[in-house]
Every structure is written in structure tokens, then in C-alpha cells.
Design a protein around this motif. Structure first.
Motif, PDB file in Angstrom:
ATOM      1  N   ASN A 134       0.823  -1.218   0.000  1.00  0.00           N
ATOM      2  CA  ASN A 134       0.000   0.000   0.000  1.00  0.00           C
ATOM      3  C   ASN A 134       0.857   1.267   0.000  1.00  0.00           C
ATOM      4  N   GLY A 135       1.922   1.237  -0.774  1.00  0.00           N
ATOM      5  CA  GLY A 135       2.735   2.442  -0.924  1.00  0.00           C
ATOM      6  C   GLY A 135       3.717   2.678   0.203  1.00  0.00           C
ATOM      7  N   ARG A 136       3.611   1.888   1.261  1.00  0.00           N
ATOM      8  CA  ARG A 136       4.554   2.137   2.358  1.00  0.00           C
ATOM      9  C   ARG A 136       5.581   1.017   2.443  1.00  0.00           C
ATOM     10  N   ILE A 137       6.764   1.336   2.918  1.00  0.00           N
ATOM     11  CA  ILE A 137       7.832   0.338   2.996  1.00  0.00           C
ATOM     12  C   ILE A 137       7.608  -0.537   4.227  1.00  0.00           C
ATOM     13  N   VAL A 138       7.569  -1.859   4.004  1.00  0.00           N
ATOM     14  CA  VAL A 138       7.245  -2.781   5.100  1.00  0.00           C
ATOM     15  C   VAL A 138       8.357  -3.795   5.358  1.00  0.00           C
ATOM     16  N   GLY A 139       9.470  -3.653   4.676  1.00  0.00           N
ATOM     17  CA  GLY A 139      10.556  -4.596   4.912  1.00  0.00           C
ATOM     18  C   GLY A 139      11.575  -4.545   3.794  1.00  0.00           C
ATOM     19  N   VAL A 140      12.426  -5.575   3.743  1.00  0.00           N
ATOM     20  CA  VAL A 140      13.481  -5.608   2.724  1.00  0.00           C
ATOM     21  C   VAL A 140      13.560  -7.007   2.110  1.00  0.00           C
ATOM     22  N   ARG A 141      14.158  -7.064   0.927  1.00  0.00           N
ATOM     23  CA  ARG A 141      14.379  -8.355   0.283  1.00  0.00           C
ATOM     24  C   ARG A 141      15.874  -8.677   0.282  1.00  0.00           C
ATOM     25  N   GLY A 173      13.800 -14.581   0.974  1.00  0.00           N
ATOM     26  CA  GLY A 173      14.584 -13.528   1.600  1.00  0.00           C
ATOM     27  C   GLY A 173      13.777 -12.323   2.081  1.00  0.00           C
ATOM     28  N   GLU A 174      12.454 -12.426   2.075  1.00  0.00           N
ATOM     29  CA  GLU A 174      11.656 -11.272   2.535  1.00  0.00           C
ATOM     30  C   GLU A 174      11.722 -11.166   4.053  1.00  0.00           C
ATOM     31  N   ILE A 175      12.081  -9.995   4.534  1.00  0.00           N
ATOM     32  CA  ILE A 175      12.089  -9.769   5.978  1.00  0.00           C
ATOM     33  C   ILE A 175      11.224  -8.543   6.244  1.00  0.00           C
ATOM     34  N   TYR A 176      10.287  -8.699   7.182  1.00  0.00           N
ATOM     35  CA  TYR A 176       9.338  -7.622   7.428  1.00  0.00           C
ATOM     36  C   TYR A 176       9.663  -6.880   8.717  1.00  0.00           C
ATOM     37  N   GLY A 177       9.427  -5.573   8.689  1.00  0.00           N
ATOM     38  CA  GLY A 177       9.673  -4.784   9.883  1.00  0.00           C
ATOM     39  C   GLY A 177       8.889  -3.474   9.820  1.00  0.00           C
ATOM     40  N   ASN A 178       8.661  -2.874  10.977  1.00  0.00           N
ATOM     41  CA  ASN A 178       7.878  -1.630  11.014  1.00  0.00           C
ATOM     42  C   ASN A 178       8.672  -0.442  10.487  1.00  0.00           C
ATOM     43  N   VAL A 179       9.955  -0.416  10.818  1.00  0.00           N
ATOM     44  CA  VAL A 179      10.797   0.667  10.323  1.00  0.00           C
ATOM     45  C   VAL A 179      12.066   0.065   9.718  1.00  0.00           C
ATOM     46  N   VAL A 180      12.414   0.492   8.512  1.00  0.00           N
ATOM     47  CA  VAL A 180      13.680   0.106   7.902  1.00  0.00           C
ATOM     48  C   VAL A 180      14.622   1.292   8.041  1.00  0.00           C
ATOM     49  N   ILE A 181      15.830   1.063   8.555  1.00  0.00           N
ATOM     50  CA  ILE A 181      16.817   2.149   8.593  1.00  0.00           C
ATOM     51  C   ILE A 181      17.930   1.791   7.611  1.00  0.00           C
ATOM     52  N   ALA A 182      18.074   2.595   6.563  1.00  0.00           N
ATOM     53  CA  ALA A 182      19.113   2.357   5.559  1.00  0.00           C
ATOM     54  C   ALA A 182      20.422   2.951   6.054  1.00  0.00           C
ATOM     55  N   CYS A 183      21.364   2.080   6.429  1.00  0.00           N
ATOM     56  CA  CYS A 183      22.707   2.514   6.849  1.00  0.00           C
ATOM     57  C   CYS A 183      23.696   1.850   5.924  1.00  0.00           C
ATOM     58  N   ASP A 184      23.364   1.804   4.620  1.00  0.00           N
ATOM     59  CA  ASP A 184      24.125   0.990   3.678  1.00  0.00           C
ATOM     60  C   ASP A 184      25.220   1.781   2.966  1.00  0.00           C
ATOM     61  N   GLY A 185      25.650   2.872   3.569  1.00  0.00           N
ATOM     62  CA  GLY A 185      26.869   3.533   3.100  1.00  0.00           C
ATOM     63  C   GLY A 185      26.700   4.399   1.866  1.00  0.00           C
ATOM     64  N   VAL A 186      27.829   4.852   1.351  1.00  0.00           N
ATOM     65  CA  VAL A 186      27.878   5.918   0.352  1.00  0.00           C
ATOM     66  C   VAL A 186      27.094   5.599  -0.918  1.00  0.00           C
ATOM     67  N   ASN A 187      27.137   4.356  -1.382  1.00  0.00           N
ATOM     68  CA  ASN A 187      26.424   4.018  -2.623  1.00  0.00           C
ATOM     69  C   ASN A 187      24.920   3.853  -2.421  1.00  0.00           C
ATOM     70  N   SER A 188      24.485   3.784  -1.187  1.00  0.00           N
ATOM     71  CA  SER A 188      23.094   3.474  -0.792  1.00  0.00           C
ATOM     72  C   SER A 188      22.090   3.208  -1.911  1.00  0.00           C
ATOM     73  N   PHE A 189      22.066   1.969  -2.358  1.00  0.00           N
ATOM     74  CA  PHE A 189      21.075   1.598  -3.364  1.00  0.00           C
ATOM     75  C   PHE A 189      19.685   1.565  -2.744  1.00  0.00           C
TER      76      PHE A 189
END
Ligand code: FAD
Ligand code: SF4
Ligand code: SF4
Lengths: 442, 95
Positions: A145-152, A158-174
Motif C-alpha cells: 500500500n505504498g509504504r515500505i514494510v521490509g526488505v528483500r 529472503g523477505e524480511i518484514y519490519g515496522n521501520v527500515v533504517i538504511a545505513c548501507d553507506g555511500v552508494n546506498s542503493f
């Protein structure tokens, strides 16, 4: 908000176990949240490169009192040296302080080796209750529904669900790009750092750099050290090794057709540097990008179900006098965790709730510092500050101290001659002086 | 051994090579549309080798996963860039 899906659900999913991610995981886990920390490396730190002086000692001390007694640290930095270079001379400012906070706890900065330090920090998050999954590449965000609910994660189921995703994936941050929060970068906004760790006997390090016991020094080099490429160089002391490297703006490397590792060799061969590295032996070569442009490349920091922190958010202060990213990564990671903790308490993860991140970033002095220094990166990367002024200063000193039978010149006529020799116009000089002042003074 | 060749530098780095490449070049674009060949200069691992016909020879195996090449490349679609599978690729021990 819709009810969470019936699959295994985390409160917070953090992508990337650098200082931003591990700090966020540590604080969230301590607050009792169910935390998943995902890292693509074989272990946290396996992919990571810094100088590295970690200036976040006081920050980490709040989380883990006397952390340096437990962590793999090298030396505490109580001398800083900034050198302006021409091909054959160097003019340096040498700052030495063994007083409060520099030579004593909590210390102003420590040299660290990232593969060791990051591994230790992630282990602290794990001990606080976070799940840490290594060798896990996150390829995308999951939306409902348009909101981010996890990551693949790139693996079966490999689907992992969570209420908040925090992207700390560094300079290239895909991840920030996949979430539509970040644009593509221009080659002038990023710099490439190439680095070597070279082994050297601790007794030689202490003698050569005039250091007591565990004291350390950090050298930064500006000017012709990178030839005509916009950038700089650094040399830091570890316990039984030196970390040294060259940093070059990508667009400038392309324009000048310079290979970064050749600049690194020339740096080591410079007459002011060669005696410092004499007798050392290469242990490891490495390379990594730096988000040089700071404020100018800041993404949108939050959306429904997601926050961005650390280098992924451009929170790296790389502006001549400073090369500080790990401390801001940690600060912004903590601010993101505080935002997630409050959102979990309210049970609301909308962009409106997560907008509180801005307040937390301010309280932790992240956004305020980057705003204050927003003019520094573009000016520091300009051609005159990069090459002309450092070389002018170096040449000026060379003439000031030269004794060759010719009449001695006083400083003003000498400065005038320098300005003419380097084809400087007074108007330009004043404009640049204003720019320096605006970037660093107020 | 203070001064080192690029080969000597690369020998100090540990790579766990994945079976499939994580970076793939569209060599048509490199050969026919690009005159800058930025990747050749900027890559810290020196993985892009210019060929006589104007194309580029690329091998992914000793890549730092830094991202410099795709940012430096000015030709849309020339570089298909991603991270290697989890646990593979470069593994720093000291840096
Ligand atoms: C040459 C050089 C010298 C520097 N010197 C200093 C210095 O002396 N002091 C200083 O404070 N800063 C320095 N910096 C800057 C500093 O390294 C960064 O600002 C800092 O590392 C940012 O921390 P971070 O946690 O945001 O990102 P990173 O440390 O880059 O961590 C990101 C993590 O995310 C992981 N990751 C990325 N994508 C994915 C994915 N898709 N799935 C799973 N995991 C993923 C990575 O493997 C990595 O572990 C330097 C940088 C360079 C390149
Ligand atoms: S990868 Fe990009 S920069 Fe390199 S040759 Fe191909 S098109 Fe040119
Ligand atoms: S990611 Fe970095 S090391 Fe790998 S090919 Fe591109 S420029 Fe070279």
C-alpha cells in the motif's frame, strides 16, 4: 496504519553494519525492540574503509562507558598536523595537546582498523539483543500500500518484514535510491580514497613521531600532494602500523587522467613524507568512496516506514580541515534509532511520525553541523584552494627562508611577488578570503 | 618495501571470488560510444583494460566494490553494477 502481516515481524530492520547501523541497532535493542541488523560482508567491517580516526569517543562513551578499554583501538590522537604542500616543500601547522579530553578520557579521537572495530561494535549490538545476519545482501525494499514494510535479501525466501527500515548501507546506498529518496550522483560529488596499511615497529613509530606510549598523530595534507587532482592525503599512526592514503575527486581524476594508486606512490615518495614511511612494509591496500558534498547530496531522509542514516544520507564532513564520517554516522544512526523507538511506542510508522527524525538529528548536532559547513565542500574542492594557495604558501615560505646573497625581502613585497608569480588578482583574493571565512568562520 | 607496484598492492587483498560476475559491461557501448574511457583511469583495482579495437576488457574478480566506475562512466547502460552475493567479494582485514 494497517495491521502488520502475519509473517515474522521485526520492530526495526537495519541495513548495513557500519558505525551508523551498529549504533542504531545497539540503541534500539537496548530499548527492548526486536531488531534485525543485516550486513552483506562475511563479517561487519569486511567491506569498510576509513582513514581511520574515530572522533566519536565521547558519543560512544555515553552508550558504553570506557569503551576504549574493551574495543580494538590503536592510538588516541593528541597531535594533529595540517600540511600545505608544493612538489618539494611543505608548510605545516602542528597542534599538540595532552590536556583534558585529548590525552585523558574520554579522548578526542582514536585510530581504528575498521574490520576489527566494526566487528566489535556489531557484537555489542548483538549482545544487547539485536539479531545480526552477515553475508546478507539486501537488494530491495518491500512495499505494501505504498509504504515500505521490509526488505528483500538475496536468497530463497529472503523477505524480511519490519515496522521501520533504517538504511545505513553507506555511500552508494542503493536502498535510498530504490525507495526513491536519493538521486543519482555526479562524479564531482564523490571522492575516491585509496589507502595502505603499512607495518612499522611501535618503538620506531614512537621515536619517529615523538609520541609517548599510546599517543597518536594524524597528518592531513593539502595542495600539490595530489598533483593537479582535487583532493588530499592523510597519514595516521596505529599501534604497530601506519594508515596512509590519497583522496581524489572522481571528476578530477577523470579529467586529469590520473590513476589513484599512482598518486598514492607519489605521496609516499614526497620528500616530506618519505622519511615518515621509511622501513615500513605493506600489509593491505584498499579503496572506498567518500560522499564529499555533504549537505548538497543529502537525500530525503524519511518516508513511510523508512529512515536513512550515515554515509547513505551524505553525513560525512570531508572539507579540508575535517575528515569526519564515522562520528556523524554514529550520531545519525542514534537519531534514527530514537525516532524508531518513539514510532514503535506510538504504533505509527507513517512519514509524518518519522519526520521527528529531523528533530533528533538537530538534537544530536548532525543537521546543524552540516548546515553550518554547507559551503565548505564546494570551496575546498575548487581549484585555487586545492592547488594554488597551498603551493603559494609553500613557495612563499621557501623564498622567505632562502639565504642566497640577494637582498632580503620583507613579507609584504614577497606576498606581492607570489601573487604575481601565480597570476592572482587582488579581487579574486578577497573573494576567496570571504569564501574561506563563510565556510569556516561563521 | 615502501614503494610498491599495483600488482604488489593487489596481492595483499583477500577476495572470495563469486561464481558469477557482479559487474557486467556492455562492450558495444564502450567500443562505439565512449571516447573518454574514464573507468580505465579511476578504477583503484585497475580492472578495465583498453583493447586495440576501442573496446574494454573487464574482469570482476579483484573488485573493491567501491562504485567509482559506474559513477565515473558517462554512458548510460554501459555498466550493469551490483554487489556480489553475500559473503563474497573483497574482505578487508586491516583497513
Ligand atoms: C579513505 C577514507 C578515509 C576516511 N577517513 C575517515 C576518518 O579518518 N574519520 C572518519 O570519521 N571518517 C572517515 N572516513 C569516512 C567514513 O569512512 C564514513 O563516513 C563512515 O564509514 C560511514 O559510516 P556508515 O555506517 O554510514 O557507512 P559504512 O561504514 O560504509 O557502512 C555501510 C555498511 O553497509 C553494508 N551494506 C551496504 N550495502 C548493503 C546491502 N545492500 N545489503 C547489506 N549490507 C550492505 C556495507 O557492507 C557496510 O558494512 C573516511 C572514508 C574513506 C573512504
Ligand atoms: S565503462 Fe563507461 S567509461 Fe568505461 S569505456 Fe565503457 S562507456 Fe566508457
Ligand atoms: S567498483 Fe571500484 S574496484 Fe570495482 S571495478 Fe568499479 S572502480 Fe574498479
Amino acid at each position: 496504519m494497517t495491521a502488520p502481516p502475519a509473517k515474522e515481524q521485526f520492530d526495526v530492520i537495519i541495513v548495513g553494519a557500519g558505525p551508523a547501523g551498529s549504533a542504531a541497532a545497539l540503541l534500539s535493542a537496548r530499548a527492548g525492540l526486536k531488531v534485525m541488523l543485516l550486513e552483506r560482508g562475511e563479517y561487519p567491517g569486511a567491506k569498510n574503509v576509513s582513514g581511520a580516526v574515530f572522533y566519536g569517543s565521547a558519543i560512544l562513551n555515553e552508550l558504553i562507558p570506557n569503551w576504549w578499554e574493551h574495543a580494538p583501538v590503536e592510538r588516541h590522537i593528541c597531535r594533529r598536523d595540517i600540511a600545505f604542500m608544493s612538489p618539494t616543500t611543505s608548510v605545516a601547522l602542528d597542534f599538540h595537546c595532552v590536556g583534558d579530553g585529548y590525552g585523558t578520557a574520554p579522548y578526542n579521537g582514536f585510530t581504528v582498523l575498521r574490520p576489527k572495530f566494526d566487528r566489535w561494535l556489531a557484537a555489542q549490538a548483538e549482545a544487547a539483543g539485536a539479531f545480526v545476519l552477515t553475508s546478507a545482501v539486501v537488494d530491495d525494499v518491500l512495499r505494501e500500500n505504498g509504504r515500505i514494510v521490509g526488505v528483500r535479501v538475496r536468497r530463497e525466501q529472503g523477505e524480511i518484514y519490519g515496522n521501520v527500515v533504517i538504511a545505513c548501507d553507506g555511500v552508494n546506498s542503493f536502498l535510498a535510491k530504490k525507495a526513491g529518496l536519493q538521486r543519482t550522483f555526479h562524479p564531482h560529488e564523490l571522492s575516491l580514497g585509496v589507502k595502505e596499511v603499512v607495518g612499522l615497529d611501535p618503538a620506531i613509530i614512537q621515536d619517529r613521531f615523538r609520541l609517548n606510549d599510546n599517543d597518536g598523530i594524524a597528518f592531513e595534507y593539502l595542495g600539490a600532494i595530489t598533483e593537479d587532482v582535487h583532493g588530499g592525503a592523510f597519514l595516521y599512526t596505529n599501534r604497530d602500523s601506519l594508515s596512509l592514503g590519497v583522496i581524489g575527486q572522481i571528476s578530477s581524476l577523470v579529467e586529469r587522467r590520473k590513476r589513484p594508486y599512482e598518486l598514492l606512490e607519489r605521496f609516499k615518495a614526497h620528500p616530506a613524507v618519505a622519511p615518515l614511511v621509511r622501513g615500513s612494509k605493506l600489509r593491505e591496500y584498499s579503496a572506498h568512496l567518500i560522499p564529499e558534498s555533504g549537505w548538497a547530496m543529502k537525500p530525503k531522509l524519511y518516508t513511510d516506514g523508512m529512515l536513512v542514516a550515515g554515509d547513505a544520507a551524505g553525513f560525512c564532513l570531508a572539507a579540508g580541515l575535517y575528515l569526519e564520517g564515522m562520528n556523524y554516522a554514529m550520531q545519525s544512526g542514534l537519531a534514527a534509532a530514537e525516532t524508531a523507538i518513539a514510532a514503535c511506542a506510538r504504533g505509527n510508522f507513517s512519514a509524518r511520525t518519522l519526520a521527528a527524525y529531523q528533530k533528533h538529528l538537530k538534537q544530536r548536532h548532525v543537521s546543524t553541523d552540516f548546515r553550518a559547513y554547507r559551503h565548505a565542500p564546494s570551496f575546498v574542492n575548487g581549484p585555487r584552494l586545492q592547488n594554488l594557495y597551498p603551493e603559494m604558501v609553500a613557495c612563499g615560505m621557501e623564498q622567505l627562508f632562502r639565504v642566497d646573497g640577494a637582498p632580503k625581502r620583507k613579507i609584504l613585497p614577497l606576498a606581492y611577488r607570489m601573487a604575481r608569480q601565480f597570476e592572482m588578482k587582488p579581487g579574486q583574493l578577497f573573494r576567496d578570503a570571504y569564501q574561506v571565512a563563510r565556510a569556516y568562520l561563521w | 618495501m615502501v614503494m610498491t607496484t599495483h600488482e604488489e598492492k593487489m596481492r595483499t587483498v583477500r577476495f572470495r571470488v563469486a561464481a558469477t560476475p557482479h559487474i557486467v559491461l556492455n562492450s558495444e557501448i564502450c567500443r562505439n560510444q565512449c571516447s573518454v574511457h574514464a573507468c580505465v583511469y579511476v578504477c583503484p583495482a585497475n580492472l578495465f583494460v583498453p583493447l586495440d579495437d576501442g573496446g574494454i576488457l573487464f574482469n570482476y574478480e579483484q573488485c573493491f566494490e567501491c562504485g567509482t566506475c559506474y559513477i565515473a562512466c558517462n554512458q548510460e547502460g554501459a555498466i550493469d553494477w551490483s554487489y556480489p552475493d553475500g559473503g563474497y567479494g573483497v574482505t578487508f582485514r586491516e583497513s
